[in-house]
Design a protein around this motif. Structure first.
Motif, short mmCIF file in Angstrom:
data_model
loop_
_atom_site.label_atom_id
_atom_site.label_comp_id
_atom_site.label_asym_id
_atom_site.label_seq_id
_atom_site.Cartn_x
_atom_site.Cartn_y
_atom_site.Cartn_z
N ILE A 248 1.06 4.23 -2.81
CA ILE A 248 0.88 5.65 -2.47
C ILE A 248 2.08 6.46 -2.96
CG2 ILE A 248 0.76 7.27 -0.53
CD1 ILE A 248 -0.98 5.17 0.91
N ARG A 249 3.30 5.92 -2.80
CA ARG A 249 4.51 6.62 -3.27
C ARG A 249 4.47 6.81 -4.78
NH1 ARG A 249 7.45 2.83 -0.68
NH2 ARG A 249 7.41 3.23 1.53
N ARG B 68 1.82 6.90 -6.70
CA ARG B 68 0.80 7.90 -7.02
C ARG B 68 1.30 9.30 -6.70
NH1 ARG B 68 -4.42 6.96 -3.97
NH2 ARG B 68 -3.42 4.95 -3.76
N ALA B 69 2.07 9.43 -5.60
CA ALA B 69 2.62 10.74 -5.23
C ALA B 69 3.62 11.22 -6.28
CB ALA B 69 3.27 10.67 -3.86
N THR C 142 0.83 -1.20 0.00
CA THR C 142 0.00 0.00 0.00
C THR C 142 0.87 1.25 0.00
OG1 THR C 142 -1.74 -1.19 1.18
CG2 THR C 142 -1.86 1.20 1.24
N ALA C 143 1.93 1.24 0.82
CA ALA C 143 2.83 2.40 0.88
C ALA C 143 3.51 2.61 -0.47
CB ALA C 143 3.87 2.20 1.97
#
Length: 145
Positions: free
Chosen positions: A115-116, A118-119, A111-112
């Motif tokens: 998110i990275r 996507r960031a 998940t992290a």
């Protein structure tokens, strides 16, 4: 002596008819003479039975004491083994909990990472918006140079 025994002494000794002189039979003496040897043997047997009972009680007490000592040894051995048995019983549960924790950690890492990623994809656009906002540009968009 009972009244019946007393009267038994005066019973005729012979058959009815011509009187025969004689001493009436002493039935009590006859019974005593007949039973005395058997009762004497019975007394010996009763004494022997009492000795056998006493020996059995001593043996039973010794067996009870030995059983109590053995039970105490077994309890002590069980108490000494209890921590190891508990550890062995808990081992599969701990292994399962560790596997579950590893799976949760891996899911969190995935998940992290998502998110990275996507960031990283959104960062240029968000920087443009922040700069436009800081410069006070209308609509929050920068002009192309």
């Amino acid at each position: 002596m009972s009244l019946r025994d007393f009267l038994e002494r005066f019973r005729p000794a012979g058959t009815p008819g011509a009187s025969a002189t004689g001493v009436p039979a002493d039935r009590m003496a006859e019974r005593a003479a007949e039973l005395e040897p058997a009762l004497a043997r019975l007394a010996d047997v009763q004494e022997e039975a009492a000795q056998i009972r006493a020996a059995a009680e001593q043996e039973a007490e010794a067996l009870r004491q030995n059983a109590a000592r053995e039970a105490a040894r077994m309890v002590e051995a069980a108490r000494e083994r209890a921590p190891e048995v508990r550890r062995q019983a808990a081992e599969p549960l701990l292994r399962e909990a560790r596997q579950e924790a590893d799976a949760l950690r891996a899911a969190g890492d995935n998940t992290a990472s998502a998110i990275r990623e996507r960031a990283v994809e959104r960062m240029p656009h968000l920087v443009d918006l922040a700069v436009a906002d800081a410069l006070g540009l209308p609509g929050g968009e920068l002009e192309e140079p």
